[in-house]
Design an enzyme around this catalytic site. Structure first.
Site, PDB file in Angstrom:
ATOM      1  N   TYR A  34       1.022  -1.201   0.093  1.00  0.00           N
ATOM      2  CA  TYR A  34       0.012   0.040  -0.146  1.00  0.00           C
ATOM      3  C   TYR A  34       1.007   1.378   0.037  1.00  0.00           C
ATOM      4  O   TYR A  34       0.509   2.179  -1.092  1.00  0.00           O
ATOM      5  CB  TYR A  34      -0.843   0.033   1.096  1.00  0.00           C
ATOM      6  CG  TYR A  34      -1.865   1.306   1.277  1.00  0.00           C
ATOM      7  CD1 TYR A  34      -2.896   1.318   0.611  1.00  0.00           C
ATOM      8  CD2 TYR A  34      -1.493   2.337   2.391  1.00  0.00           C
ATOM      9  CE1 TYR A  34      -3.720   2.491   0.892  1.00  0.00           C
ATOM     10  CE2 TYR A  34      -2.309   3.390   2.564  1.00  0.00           C
ATOM     11  CZ  TYR A  34      -3.058   3.453   1.740  1.00  0.00           C
ATOM     12  OH  TYR A  34      -3.970   4.652   1.840  1.00  0.00           O
TER      13      TYR A  34
ATOM     14  N   LYS B 148       1.204   4.174  -2.904  1.00  0.00           N
ATOM     15  CA  LYS B 148       0.691   5.553  -2.759  1.00  0.00           C
ATOM     16  C   LYS B 148       2.167   6.386  -3.183  1.00  0.00           C
ATOM     17  O   LYS B 148       1.994   7.798  -3.487  1.00  0.00           O
ATOM     18  CB  LYS B 148       0.184   5.701  -1.405  1.00  0.00           C
ATOM     19  CG  LYS B 148      -1.022   5.060  -1.004  1.00  0.00           C
ATOM     20  CD  LYS B 148      -2.177   5.590  -2.020  1.00  0.00           C
ATOM     21  CE  LYS B 148      -3.674   5.062  -1.590  1.00  0.00           C
ATOM     22  NZ  LYS B 148      -4.498   5.908  -2.398  1.00  0.00           N
TER      23      LYS B 148
END
Length: 182
Positions: A155, A159
């Site tokens: 994640y 990002k």
């Protein structure tokens, strides 16, 4: 307050949570809305709420981690409204899991939803915006892109890629298209 009267705003992950709040805020300020999420019933409920405010609204079921579904979303939005003035790449997921236990399929899902899909939407819509009246793209990121967090490594990496993409696309499509990260 900002006035979005006459503008069309597409929000991914727009049927609940932060995305839902963004949809409501844009609609309250005059925008016509495209609400995208995986569950059409949830999208339809939010679209109906926007319509009670006197706005046009398109509900569209799409898994934005899949390019074919991104392309179908784009086609439906342009068919309905003729343009998109603001794209908000909000859909995302961050399942916590020790890195050494993460299966490949889940890794791919996290990367696809948090980076691959937003790239597809931003690049395709951004090019159309740049070739017409301009617009704005807002990518929803995370502090996980800037500081190491255990258990959500893919994640944070996705990002971070989203942040880098934002800078690159702002240079590719600017100044007609503003591309920012929140």
């Amino acid at each position: 307050l900002f006035d979005f009267t006459g503008q069309v705003v597409l929000v991914t992950g727009g049927s609940r949570g932060l995305g839902y709040q963004m949809v409501k805020a844009f609609a309250e300020r005059g925008a016509d809305m495209v609400i995208a999420s995986r569950k059409i019933d949830n999208c339809e409920a939010v679209a109906a709420e926007c319509r009670t405010m006197g706005r046009r609204a398109l509900a569209f079921a799409a898994h934005v981690g899949k390019w074919a579904e991104c392309d179908a979303l784009i086609a439906a939005a342009y068919e309905e409204f003729g343009r998109i003035d603001v794209l908000v790449n909000n859909a995302g997921m961050s399942p916590p899991m020790p890195s050494h236990e993460m299966p490949e399929a889940l890794f791919d899902s996290v990367m696809n939803l948090n980076f691959k899909g937003p790239f597809r939407l931003a690049s395709q819509i951004g090019k159309r915006m740049a070739d017409s009246d301009g617009g704005a793209i807002v990518n929803i990121s995370s502090t996980g892109a800037l500081m190491a967090l255990p258990g959500v490594v893919p994640y944070g990496a996705a990002k971070a890629a989203l942040n880098a993409m934002t800078v690159s696309l702002s240079r590719e499509y600017g100044p007609r298209v503003r591309v920012n990260t929140i």
